[in-house]
Design an enzyme around this catalytic site. Structure first.
Site, PDB file in Angstrom:
ATOM      1  CG  ASP A 199      -2.285   0.593   0.965  1.00  0.00           C
ATOM      2  OD1 ASP A 199      -2.313   1.813   0.690  1.00  0.00           O
ATOM      3  OD2 ASP A 199      -3.305  -0.101   1.031  1.00  0.00           O
ATOM      4  CG  HIS A 268      -5.193   4.037   0.618  1.00  0.00           C
ATOM      5  ND1 HIS A 268      -4.781   2.733   0.422  1.00  0.00           N
ATOM      6  CD2 HIS A 268      -6.433   4.120   0.074  1.00  0.00           C
ATOM      7  CE1 HIS A 268      -5.723   2.060  -0.203  1.00  0.00           C
ATOM      8  NE2 HIS A 268      -6.741   2.879  -0.437  1.00  0.00           N
ATOM      9  CB  SER A 580      -9.265   0.887  -0.460  1.00  0.00           C
ATOM     10  OG  SER A 580      -8.630   1.077  -1.690  1.00  0.00           O
TER      11      SER A 580
END
Length: 790
Positions: A199, A268, A580
């Protein structure tokens, strides 16, 4: 229009046909009907959104559009040639166990193309030398073509740039930390399972990554703690046991936008890591909203971080070459699970090699819904995850000057020094574009914006919000088609912001038009959870199947919470939505299952998750999808994830990972990887069946292994897709100490001869203790490669 209707009444017509949009409460059609004339109106061309039908007066006939039995097939001949700089060469299995020898062989091969070993070494961005053999190198198109001609090379593909795709969610899935389920207890909360996160990195100081109370790092771990900018040795711990980053290909002008280390600038990666395996953190909320205990699905699992996502002015730089390098290292390091909340190659050989090395690979399915055929990451060796909603909402009350109360949703909270809610002037801002607001005094007023665009509206909302804020507005009521996204209301800078649907927007608009001085009051949002919130529902943005790459593989595999998930970002906790967020929920569940059943294969874990999925909600109504319809397997796969059911599935559909090689031949021409099947994939022992072209009866086999009580009897229940007849032989399976595995035949026969669309069914094996269900998708056809577009 009214003059025409008036004359038609006089002239004596019997029927009036109007293929146009007219005033909903037009008195003209009413008088025509009262004179004996049938009035027929078009319903409008604004689908597939709901609440958009036009000409709805009860005295007219309102007509939708359908297709007829005619099409215009057109043949296309393909041919293309791409020019790009970074290429990925795949060489298959390693020829040496020593990584240095593998890398040296790459340099030697490249030197035959480039002319010298020095040039070869300089051209290599990544050398894949642990889990498989290959490299990413800077080449001209001619050099790439010459490389592809070498007999050792399986494929050469251009590097591609890709995109990134909880206080309540784990309770909703039956994993309550305060009253731990049997799965949480028996799996030791995922203790010592290693979850690899590919990620944007991680923020190690977050409370979600505390290593308090952890024992020594598992001795099988072979990874590293790669030092870098704002990342020292102390940033790795007994929780974050490894960290690597992959910056090759990132333009140097973007270095200043990033930490050149595994530290997360974007947020994220921190969010997804804390969702999968974050530690227990009490009293988490966003300014009081969604308050509860934040934790990951496997809170005692270890984390290994592989940073491949980098900030650019235009978004996030995320390259295939870096993802492959991360996978190669993860295989070497000894991770148990890889969670990827990003779009990657559907036929990724990196993921295939990871699975063949015992790693479970979990991918996000993408955020391009609700359109069909937009699902990403559809290789049969990975778990592909759709996004669903949980039983939580954030109602926000709007009170109009006539005392009418309307309910929207938002993440609006009262600032510490803010004044109590009060009535303020209310104005209509149209779509709140600059043009619409030009000449409208919105200073100090609440503005109603109505956006009739169907589909992603985040950018539209942000533009409208910026225009409203620049005009000095004191509040925003934004009407739009349902999107399942509330995140954007966080940017309202303290003014009341609320999202409403088009129906409520019409009511507010009607009120504004009826008042000389319209006013409105917006209250801060509240949080509600439980049975009064209809859940699960498949999120509107969640990508839908079928897979365009592999239509003989039913995707997605499973749905998991991915809407308004509260998790860590830097030192705070924020809401985020997307597949996600759904993928790390599945990764967390897999960690628990691996701890509970360490001997299970990746295919067994995947089977347990799919066959135990919840496809019915508590009120016995099928799981919903958006636009408003009953969801089907192309929305959710096996259903909404059911962790406790997956822990004891009864039967599993297992696959030797080498079986994938029989169906995905990699010894093919350049620029292609594993995307030509030697045999339809529905012959794989998958826990689903997808047949995209059924013309004649087909017989497929499946094999199940009993993982429950030794002596067990399972009976079959068949729900045949519309237009299809399915029969199972045998209809009953008897297991005992000497018979743990059974193979059965599924006979699938078309009942129609038509160029059809997909219909859905299921095959369930059941007894008193277990229900083992696989989804089935079938399309009856009479013609090859038929484009269903008109």
């Amino acid at each position: 229009l009214l003059a025409a209707i008036d004359d038609a009444i006089h002239d004596g017509v019997d029927v009036l046909s109007l293929s146009l949009v007219a005033d909903e409460n037009s008195f003209g059609p009413l008088h025509a009907v009262q004179k004996g004339i049938a009035v027929v109106f078009a319903a409008g061309n604004f689908g597939p959104a709901s609440q958009v039908v036009r000409n709805t007066a009860p005295w007219v006939i309102t007509v939708a559009a359908s297709q007829i039995d005619r099409s215009f097939p057109t043949m296309i001949t393909l041919g293309n040639k791409q020019h790009i700089v970074l290429y990925i060469a795949y060489l298959g299995e390693k020829k040496h166990d020593d990584p240095t020898l593998v890398a040296a062989s790459h340099h030697e091969m490249l030197s035959t193309i480039l002319g010298s070993k020095e040039e070869a070494i300089d051209s290599v961005a990544y050398s894949y030398k642990h889990g498989f053999s290959g490299f990413a190198a800077m080449l001209t198109e001619d050099q790439a073509e010459n490389l592809a001609e070498l007999p050792e090379v399986i494929s050469v593909t251009p590097n591609k740039k890709h995109e990134l795709m909880t206080t309540r969610s784990w309770d909703f899935l039956g994993l309550n930390y305060q009253q731990p389920s049997e799965l949480l207890q028996r799996s030791n909360h995922g203790g010592d399972i290693i979850v690899g996160m590919i990620d944007t990195g991680i923020w190690p100081e977050s409370r979600s990554f505390s290593d308090h109370g952890y024992g020594v790092i598992p001795p099988r771990w072979k990874g590293v703690c790669q030092l870098g900018q704002a990342w020292g040795r102390t940033n790795c711990s007994r929780k974050i046991i490894g960290a690597r980053y992959y910056a090759a290909g990132l333009d140097k002008v973007n270095f200043k936008l990033n930490y050149m280390s595994a530290r997360d600038m974007n947020g994220h990666g921190t969010h997804t890591a804390s969702t999968a395996a974050g530690e227990v953190v009490e009293g988490v909320s966003l300014h009081g909203l969604g308050e509860g205990v934040a934790r990951g699905g496997a809170p005692r699992a270890r984390l290994a971080v592989y940073k491949v996502g980098w900030e650019e002015k235009s978004g996030v730089y995320l390259a295939t070459a870096a993802v492959l390098a991360a996978m190669d290292d993860a295989i070497h390091d000894g991770v148990d699970i890889l969670s990827l909340s990003l779009v990657a190659e559907d036929d990724s050989f990196g993921a295939l090699h990871a699975v063949q090395n015992g790693i479970t690979v979990v991918y996000a399915g993408g955020n391009s819904g609700p359109r069909s055929q937009v699902i990403f990451n559809t290789a049969p060796w990975v778990i592909t995850v759709a996004a669903s909603k949980i039983d939580r909402s954030f109602p926000t009350t709007i009170t109009l000057g006539n005392k009418q109360t309307l309910i929207g949703q938002s993440l609006y909270y009262m600032l510490k020094n803010g004044s109590n809610s009060r009535f303020q002037s209310l104005v209509n801002g149209g779509d709140c574009s600059r043009e619409a607001l030009n000449g409208t005094d919105i200073n100090g007023k609440v503005v109603l914006c109505i956006e009739i665009t169907f589909g992603p509206t985040v950018n539209i909302f942000e533009d409208a919000l910026a225009n409203v804020l620049s005009g000095g507005a004191s509040g925003l009521i934004f009407a739009l088609y349902t999107t399942d996204v509330l995140l954007s209301t966080e940017g309202c800078q303290g003014i009341p912001c609320v999202l409403i649907d088009i129906d409520i927007g019409s009511q507010v608009l009607t009120y504004i038009g009826s008042q000389r001085l319209p006013v409105a009051k917006i209250e801060p949002a509240s949080s509600i959870t439980g049975k009064q919130v209809l859940a699960p529902k498949v999120a509107m943005f969640s990508s839908r199947g079928p897979s365009t790459k592999y239509p003989t593989i039913l995707k997605p595999d499973i749905a998991a919470p991915g809407v308004n998930i509260l998790a860590a970002t830097k030192d705070a906790y924020v809401f985020n939505s997307g597949t996600s967020m759904a993928a790390p929920h599945v990764a967390g569940v897999v960690a628990l299952l691996k701890a509970l059943h360490p001997q299970w294969s990746h295919a067994a874990l995947k089977s347990a998750i799919i066959t135990s999925g919840n496809y019915l909600i508590l009120m016995k109504c099928y799981i919903k999808a958006l636009p408003r319809k009953v969801a089907d397997p192309f929305d959710y796969g096996g259903g909404n994830i059911n962790p406790n059911g997956a822990a004891d599935p009864g039967l599993i559909y297992d696959i030797d990972p080498r079986e994938y090689n029989k169906f995905f031949e990699c010894q093919i021409k350049k620029y292609e990887i594993c995307n030509i099947t030697t045999k339809p994939a529905y012959y794989l022992n998958l826990p689903s069946i997808s047949i995209p072209e059924l013309r004649h009866p087909i017989k497929v086999e499946r094999t199940v292994t009993n993982v429950g009580k030794v002596d067990a009897v399972f009976r079959s229940d068949i729900q045949s897709p519309l237009g299809v007849k399915i029969r199972v032989e045998p209809a009953t399976l008897v297991f005992n100490a000497t018979k743990e595995v059974h193979t059965f035949k599924v006979n699938i026969k078309p009942l129609w001869k038509v160029q059809g669309d997909y219909t859905f069914g299921s095959l369930t094996w059941y007894n008193e203790q277990h229900t083992v269900r696989i989804p089935i998708a079938v399309r009856i056809t009479i013609q090859d490669f038929y484009a269903d577009v008109a």
